[in-house]
Design an enzyme around this catalytic site. Structure first.
Site, mmCIF file in Angstrom:
data_model
loop_
_atom_site.group_PDB
_atom_site.id
_atom_site.type_symbol
_atom_site.label_atom_id
_atom_site.label_comp_id
_atom_site.label_asym_id
_atom_site.label_seq_id
_atom_site.Cartn_x
_atom_site.Cartn_y
_atom_site.Cartn_z
ATOM 1 C CB CYS A 42 -28.087 42.604 53.203
ATOM 2 S SG CYS A 42 -29.888 42.748 53.160
ATOM 3 C CB SER A 44 -30.976 42.108 49.319
ATOM 4 O OG SER A 44 -32.188 42.366 49.993
ATOM 5 C CG HIS A 47 -32.836 37.230 47.610
ATOM 6 N ND1 HIS A 47 -33.674 36.163 47.760
ATOM 7 C CD2 HIS A 47 -33.154 38.093 48.610
ATOM 8 C CE1 HIS A 47 -34.472 36.364 48.807
ATOM 9 N NE2 HIS A 47 -34.169 37.531 49.344
ATOM 10 C CG HIS A 63 -27.470 46.129 49.425
ATOM 11 N ND1 HIS A 63 -27.156 44.800 49.482
ATOM 12 C CD2 HIS A 63 -28.536 46.289 50.247
ATOM 13 C CE1 HIS A 63 -27.996 44.179 50.291
ATOM 14 N NE2 HIS A 63 -28.848 45.065 50.778
ATOM 15 C CB CYS A 169 -29.558 47.572 53.909
ATOM 16 S SG CYS A 169 -30.932 46.584 53.232
HETATM 17 N N1 LIG Z 1 -38.124 45.127 51.542
HETATM 18 C C1 LIG Z 1 -36.898 45.631 51.574
HETATM 19 O O1 LIG Z 1 -36.680 46.806 51.290
HETATM 20 C C2 LIG Z 1 -35.778 44.739 52.009
HETATM 21 C C3 LIG Z 1 -34.532 45.298 52.386
HETATM 22 C C4 LIG Z 1 -33.538 44.442 52.843
HETATM 23 C C5 LIG Z 1 -33.731 43.068 52.872
HETATM 24 N N2 LIG Z 1 -34.941 42.574 52.476
HETATM 25 C C6 LIG Z 1 -35.222 41.130 52.480
HETATM 26 O O2 LIG Z 1 -35.490 40.717 53.800
HETATM 27 C C7 LIG Z 1 -35.256 39.307 53.882
HETATM 28 C C8 LIG Z 1 -34.448 39.006 55.121
HETATM 29 O O3 LIG Z 1 -33.123 39.540 55.000
HETATM 30 P P1 LIG Z 1 -32.032 39.237 56.135
HETATM 31 O O4 LIG Z 1 -30.804 39.976 55.745
HETATM 32 O O5 LIG Z 1 -32.606 39.455 57.485
HETATM 33 O O6 LIG Z 1 -31.818 37.669 55.900
HETATM 34 P P2 LIG Z 1 -31.355 36.541 56.941
HETATM 35 O O7 LIG Z 1 -31.021 35.355 56.109
HETATM 36 O O8 LIG Z 1 -30.353 37.096 57.880
HETATM 37 O O9 LIG Z 1 -32.695 36.247 57.807
HETATM 38 C C9 LIG Z 1 -33.686 35.326 57.472
HETATM 39 C C10 LIG Z 1 -34.192 34.703 58.768
HETATM 40 O O10 LIG Z 1 -35.313 33.877 58.477
HETATM 41 C C11 LIG Z 1 -35.212 32.694 59.239
HETATM 42 N N3 LIG Z 1 -36.024 31.659 58.571
HETATM 43 C C12 LIG Z 1 -35.729 30.945 57.453
HETATM 44 N N4 LIG Z 1 -36.759 30.124 57.135
HETATM 45 C C13 LIG Z 1 -37.720 30.322 58.069
HETATM 46 C C14 LIG Z 1 -39.034 29.808 58.279
HETATM 47 N N5 LIG Z 1 -39.562 28.902 57.453
HETATM 48 N N6 LIG Z 1 -39.750 30.264 59.327
HETATM 49 C C15 LIG Z 1 -39.237 31.197 60.177
HETATM 50 N N7 LIG Z 1 -37.992 31.719 60.030
HETATM 51 C C16 LIG Z 1 -37.256 31.303 58.996
HETATM 52 C C17 LIG Z 1 -33.730 32.401 59.304
HETATM 53 O O11 LIG Z 1 -33.400 31.554 60.404
HETATM 54 C C18 LIG Z 1 -33.176 33.817 59.482
HETATM 55 O O12 LIG Z 1 -33.082 34.175 60.849
HETATM 56 C C19 LIG Z 1 -34.589 38.912 52.549
HETATM 57 O O13 LIG Z 1 -35.559 38.395 51.671
HETATM 58 C C20 LIG Z 1 -34.089 40.240 52.025
HETATM 59 O O14 LIG Z 1 -33.911 40.264 50.633
HETATM 60 C C21 LIG Z 1 -35.960 43.379 52.063
HETATM 61 ZN ZN LIG Z 2 -30.105 44.828 52.286
#
Ligand SMILES: NC(=O)c1ccc[n+]([C@@H]2O[C@H](COP(=O)([O-])OP(=O)(O)OC[C@H]3O[C@@H](n4cnc5c(N)ncnc54)[C@H](O)[C@@H]3O)[C@@H](O)[C@H]2O)c1
Ligand SMILES: [Zn+2]
Ligand SMILES: [Zn+2]
Length: 367
Positions: A42, A44, A47, A63, A169
């Protein structure tokens, strides 16, 4: 008795994980030993590897996991040996005010953020006896982990582990952001910025809720093609004039906009994508301390709402079985979210691909 397990460990600095043998002790009272079937990779976790969030270390990462209950500690009542479980990265204490109100995602009694079990310890050590911290008290990038009973939620055995891991998640977060946090009514116009594993789960949730149009925004054409397959009706490249296209497609702005990257620049875009009285949902998580700037006068005068979304507002014991059932009923195409099934040894490649914006979701599959 302790057992050994192969695990992906972050030693506190640098963006590489070390896959090595660790020791896993028996579950204590109220705890469950899980033999992991699969763990998702993921954003996260990334990060943490990229130094954006600070954690106790060395950390057993992961996680987003699912597996089989191998042993239970004294007093465990909710699960039994042999049960298939999805792990929650926020184990509810079941005693605090938020838990009593049915908001497990907001639990204030959990120590998952400290990567600790309720008694302030962990069951994981290096071979030399050094304490290891399971990320968010889950530590799913390991053949075995020990979690509190409330973090292990039984699901039907028909759900394969790779799919089940994602329920822990990306799916709970993405679908939950739509149905629990935003409560999107059918027919609502919507935008999703960032179509990784979590953003595509938001798209799936919007399709399930009957939103229309569903506009997906990403920098990657491959991600936009995936978004279409999950129900996006329109796709917009992030390097174009996103706001102008959203205004045109929706006829004035979207009812709901989801930011699912965690970049201040894209978070700042959200109000400008919304119709009057629209709602922006912040799912993506930035680095610690990062701030975003918004035009407050415009937000207030146009009656827009910005909401934070943590774990999709999920109550694991309620939402995980519900999501598993929607998958079994053919209503959530979770298999299609998995782009790569990998061995634990390939975990660093999965993070490199994520940094490059490639792959929808890598899932580590354990033997
Ligand atoms: N709020 C919560 O409870 C929670 C839970 C899980 C994950 N998250 C967060 O969600 C986010 C995404 O997680 P993920 O696993 O999908 O990550 P990921 O890296 O798979 O997805 C990110 C996406 O954003 C795109 N991207 C990057 N820069 C961009 C831009 N400028 N414009 C448009 N698209 C762009 C990438 O191409 C990719 O498809 C992370 O910050 C993660 O920590 C939050
Ligand atoms: Zn996650
Ligand atoms: Zn609680």
């Amino acid at each position: 008795m302790t057992r050994t397990a192969l695990a992906a460990v972050h030693d506190g600095s640098g963006d590489r994980l070390d896959v090595r043998t660790i020791r896993v002790a028996d579950p204590g009272p109220g705890e469950v030993l899980v033999r992991m079937g699969a763990s998702g990779v993921c954003g996260s976790d990334r990060h943490v590897l990229d130094g954006e969030w600070q954690l106790p270390s060395p950390t057993v990462m992961g996680h987003e996991g699912a597996g089989v209950v191998e042993a239970v500690g004294a007093g465990v009542q909710d699960v039994a040996v042999g049960d298939h479980v999805v792990l929650s990265w926020c184990y509810p204490c079941r005693r605090c005010r938020a838990c009593a109100q049915g908001k497990a995602w907001a639990c204030t009694g959990t120590r998952s953020g400290e990567c600790l079990l309720p008694d302030g310890t962990t069951r994981l050590t290096d071979e030399d006896g050094t304490t290891l911290y399971p990320y968010l008290a889950a530590g799913t990038m390991s053949e075995y982990s020990v979690v509190p009973e409330s973090a292990a939620v039984r699901i039907p055995k028909e759900v394969p582990f790779d799919v089940a891991s994602l329920i822990g998640c990306s799916i709970a977060t993405g679908v939950g952001a739509v149905v629990n946090n935003a409560r999107v009514p059918s027919g609502s116009s919507s935008v999703v910025i960032g179509c990784g594993g979590v953003g595509l789960a938001v798209v799936m949730g919007l399709a399930l809720a009957g939103a229309d149009p569903i506009i997906a925004v990403d920098t990657s054409d491959a991600k936009l093609a995936s978004a279409r397959s999950f129900g996006a009706t329109h796709t917009v490249r992030a390097d174009s004039d996103v706001a102008a296209q959203v205004v045109e497609i929706t006829g004035g702005g979207a009812d709901f906009a989801f930011e699912v990257i965690g970049r201040p620049q894209t978070i700042e875009q959200v109000p400008g994508l919304l119709a009057t009285a629209g709602t922006g949902v912040l799912v993506g998580l930035p680095a610690e301390g990062e701030k975003a700037s918004i035009d407050v006068l415009e937000l207030a005068e146009s009656g827009k709402t910005l909401i934070g979304s943590n774990y999709g507002g999920a109550v694991p014991s309620v939402d995980f079985p519900k999501l598993a059932q929607l998958y079994l009923a053919g209503r959530l195409p979770l298999d299609a979210l998995i782009s790569d099934r990998i061995a634990l040894a390939e975990v660093n490649d999965a993070f490199d691909a994520m940094r490059a914006g490639e792959r929808t979701r890598s899932v580590i599959v354990f033997d």
